[in-house]
Scaffold this motif. Structure first.
Motif, PDB file in Angstrom:
ATOM      1  N   ALA A   1       0.843  -1.190   0.000  1.00 19.67           N
ATOM      2  CA  ALA A   1       0.000   0.000   0.000  1.00 19.67           C
ATOM      3  C   ALA A   1       0.878   1.239   0.000  1.00 19.67           C
ATOM      4  N   HIS A   2       0.511   2.205  -0.826  1.00 17.99           N
ATOM      5  CA  HIS A   2       1.150   3.521  -0.785  1.00 17.99           C
ATOM      6  C   HIS A   2       0.382   4.381   0.198  1.00 17.99           C
ATOM      7  N   VAL A   3       1.081   4.856   1.203  1.00 17.70           N
ATOM      8  CA  VAL A   3       0.464   5.640   2.273  1.00 17.70           C
ATOM      9  C   VAL A   3       1.356   6.846   2.544  1.00 17.70           C
ATOM     10  N   GLY A   4       0.802   8.023   2.394  1.00 21.36           N
ATOM     11  CA  GLY A   4       1.619   9.228   2.479  1.00 21.36           C
ATOM     12  C   GLY A   4       1.998   9.652   3.879  1.00 21.36           C
ATOM     13  N   GLY A   5       1.109   9.418   4.825  1.00 19.79           N
ATOM     14  CA  GLY A   5       1.374   9.861   6.187  1.00 19.79           C
ATOM     15  C   GLY A   5       1.085  11.342   6.365  1.00 19.79           C
ATOM     16  N   PRO A   6       1.390  11.889   7.540  1.00 22.24           N
ATOM     17  CA  PRO A   6       1.184  13.321   7.782  1.00 22.24           C
ATOM     18  C   PRO A   6       1.855  14.153   6.689  1.00 22.24           C
ATOM     19  N   ARG A   7       1.129  15.193   6.232  1.00 20.08           N
ATOM     20  CA  ARG A   7       1.597  15.955   5.070  1.00 20.08           C
ATOM     21  C   ARG A   7       2.953  16.615   5.323  1.00 20.08           C
ATOM     22  N   ASN A   8       3.133  17.172   6.480  1.00 18.19           N
ATOM     23  CA  ASN A   8       4.400  17.807   6.830  1.00 18.19           C
ATOM     24  C   ASN A   8       4.973  17.134   8.067  1.00 18.19           C
ATOM     25  N   TYR A   9       6.274  17.043   8.114  1.00 17.02           N
ATOM     26  CA  TYR A   9       6.909  16.384   9.255  1.00 17.02           C
ATOM     27  C   TYR A   9       8.059  17.233   9.777  1.00 17.02           C
ATOM     28  N   GLU A  10       8.066  17.421  11.079  1.00 16.74           N
ATOM     29  CA  GLU A  10       9.163  18.073  11.781  1.00 16.74           C
ATOM     30  C   GLU A  10       9.559  17.176  12.947  1.00 16.74           C
ATOM     31  N   PRO A  11      10.851  17.138  13.298  1.00 19.92           N
ATOM     32  CA  PRO A  11      11.272  16.289  14.417  1.00 19.92           C
ATOM     33  C   PRO A  11      10.485  16.519  15.697  1.00 19.92           C
ATOM     34  N   SER A  12      10.039  17.760  15.940  1.00 20.57           N
ATOM     35  CA  SER A  12       9.271  18.045  17.150  1.00 20.57           C
ATOM     36  C   SER A  12       7.899  17.374  17.134  1.00 20.57           C
ATOM     37  N   GLN A  13       7.452  16.955  15.953  1.00 20.83           N
ATOM     38  CA  GLN A  13       6.140  16.319  15.807  1.00 20.83           C
ATOM     39  C   GLN A  13       6.266  14.802  15.642  1.00 20.83           C
ATOM     40  N   LYS A  14       7.419  14.275  15.944  1.00 23.43           N
ATOM     41  CA  LYS A  14       7.694  12.870  15.636  1.00 23.43           C
ATOM     42  C   LYS A  14       6.706  11.916  16.289  1.00 23.43           C
ATOM     43  N   GLN A  15       6.442  12.057  17.584  1.00 27.09           N
ATOM     44  CA  GLN A  15       5.571  11.103  18.257  1.00 27.09           C
ATOM     45  C   GLN A  15       4.155  11.154  17.692  1.00 27.09           C
ATOM     46  N   GLU A  16       3.663  12.351  17.420  1.00 25.21           N
ATOM     47  CA  GLU A  16       2.335  12.481  16.824  1.00 25.21           C
ATOM     48  C   GLU A  16       2.283  11.787  15.465  1.00 25.21           C
TER      49      GLU A  16
ATOM     50  N   PRO B   1       5.102   6.926  -0.675  1.00 23.10           N
ATOM     51  CA  PRO B   1       5.287   7.082  -2.119  1.00 23.10           C
ATOM     52  C   PRO B   1       6.132   8.266  -2.544  1.00 23.10           C
ATOM     53  N   SER B   2       6.355   9.220  -1.662  1.00 22.32           N
ATOM     54  CA  SER B   2       7.136  10.407  -2.025  1.00 22.32           C
ATOM     55  C   SER B   2       7.460  11.181  -0.759  1.00 22.32           C
ATOM     56  N   MET B   3       8.299  12.203  -0.904  1.00 24.70           N
ATOM     57  CA  MET B   3       8.652  13.056   0.227  1.00 24.70           C
ATOM     58  C   MET B   3       9.117  14.405  -0.311  1.00 24.70           C
ATOM     59  N   PRO B   4       9.065  15.454   0.514  1.00 26.34           N
ATOM     60  CA  PRO B   4       9.654  16.724   0.096  1.00 26.34           C
ATOM     61  C   PRO B   4      11.154  16.549  -0.105  1.00 26.34           C
ATOM     62  N   ILE B   5      11.710  17.230  -1.091  1.00 29.45           N
ATOM     63  CA  ILE B   5      13.149  17.137  -1.320  1.00 29.45           C
ATOM     64  C   ILE B   5      13.876  18.031  -0.306  1.00 29.45           C
TER      65      ILE B   5
END
Length: 287
Positions: free
Chosen positions: A97-112, A135-139
């Motif tokens: 399955a392709h699953v994008g996850g949370p749209r934006n990621y910051e280390p401070s938001q890791k547990q969430e 399936p992808s990530m910000p460069i």
């Protein structure tokens, strides 16, 4: 599938809303090869009528599926347990399955973010999936930024492993660009834990990114249990990808599953997906 006429007849009937029993579809489904389909190939059809579209996919002869829809705990609007039974009744199984996850990621938001992945992994395990793929990530703009993504991926991989699944990443062309002298894709492969993170090589985007997919499979043997088999349009249409070499190298390094993905079409999407299936089904080098 008995022949092309059977498929076209079934497609017309399904489009008209006719009901078929699973055994009707399985009577047409004669393919022995475990050819997989990334359902993004039929994105509009899956959005408008997912259940009948899945019936048509089964009638072509596809055995394995990779999804590209997950929202509010559902896949294509279906509950995980319902989706699993529905496709299994059609003679297919969900492998990835392709699953994008949370749209934006910051280390401070890791547990969430990891809590979100726990739920996604549980839902896809309930559907029988073995792999869950980002399936992808910000460069990233720096190597240090890429490294915190790598740490994130290893952490997701730990959650997936505890559930008996494998987390992975799917490339496009841009991952073959350099960041501070490091090819992004190379750095990700070398710095992720192979016990926690795998990679799904998209052979078309690899070649577009300047990397021969055969050479890349050989260089990082064992890291690619999954492949996306893709071309400019239908599989084999362009004549620019060495699919025989790709499959031989992929099997040698340990490929478990492969999925047709068609993004641009010369025909209606279902026709393009069928032609891609036939190309692989008729290829002696595809097991």
């Amino acid at each position: 599938m008995k022949n092309r006429r059977d498929f076209l007849k079934l497609s017309s009937a399904l489009a008209a809303g006719a009901l078929f029993q699973p055994q009707d579809l399985l009577a047409l489904n004669k393919a022995k090869k475990p050819i997989g389909l990334q359902l993004y190939s039929l994105r509009e059809d899956m959005r408008e009528d997912p259940q009948n579209t899945l019936r048509m996919v089964a009638s072509i002869g596809y055995k394995s599926l990779e999804t590209a829809s997950y929202a509010d705990g559902k896949v294509y609007g279906m509950e995980p347990v319902f989706f699993k039974k529905y496709i299994e009744d059609l003679g297919m199984r969900l492998r990835s399955a392709h699953v994008g996850g949370p749209r934006n990621y910051e280390p401070s938001q890791k547990q969430e973010a990891l809590d979100w992945w726990k739920k996604a992994i549980a839902d896809h395990k309930a559907m029988g999936a073995k792999y869950i793929i980002k399936p992808s990530m910000p460069i990233p703009t720096s190597l240090s930024e890429l490294n915190y993504w790598i740490d994130y991926y290893n952490s997701i991989g730990e959650i997936a492993k505890k559930s008996g699944m494998m987390f992975g990443f799917h490339n496009h062309a841009r991952e073959f660009e350099a960041i501070e002298g490091h090819i992004m894709m190379d750095h990700m492969i070398e710095m992720t834990d192979p016990k926690l993170v795998c990679f799904e090589l998209d052979v078309y985007w690899s070649q577009k990114g300047g990397q021969d997919p055969v050479e890349y499979l050989e260089r990082y043997a064992g890291r690619f249990p999954l492949l996306h088999i893709k071309d400019e349009e239908e599989i084999g249409a362009s004549g620019t990808l060495d699919f025989e070499g790709i499959f031989k190298a992929a099997y040698k390094q340990g490929m478990k599953d492969y999925f047709v993905e068609v993004e641009r079409y010369n025909f209606e999407p279902l026709e393009s997906v069928q032609q891609s299936f036939e190309f692989l089904n008729n290829a002696s080098y595809v097991k």
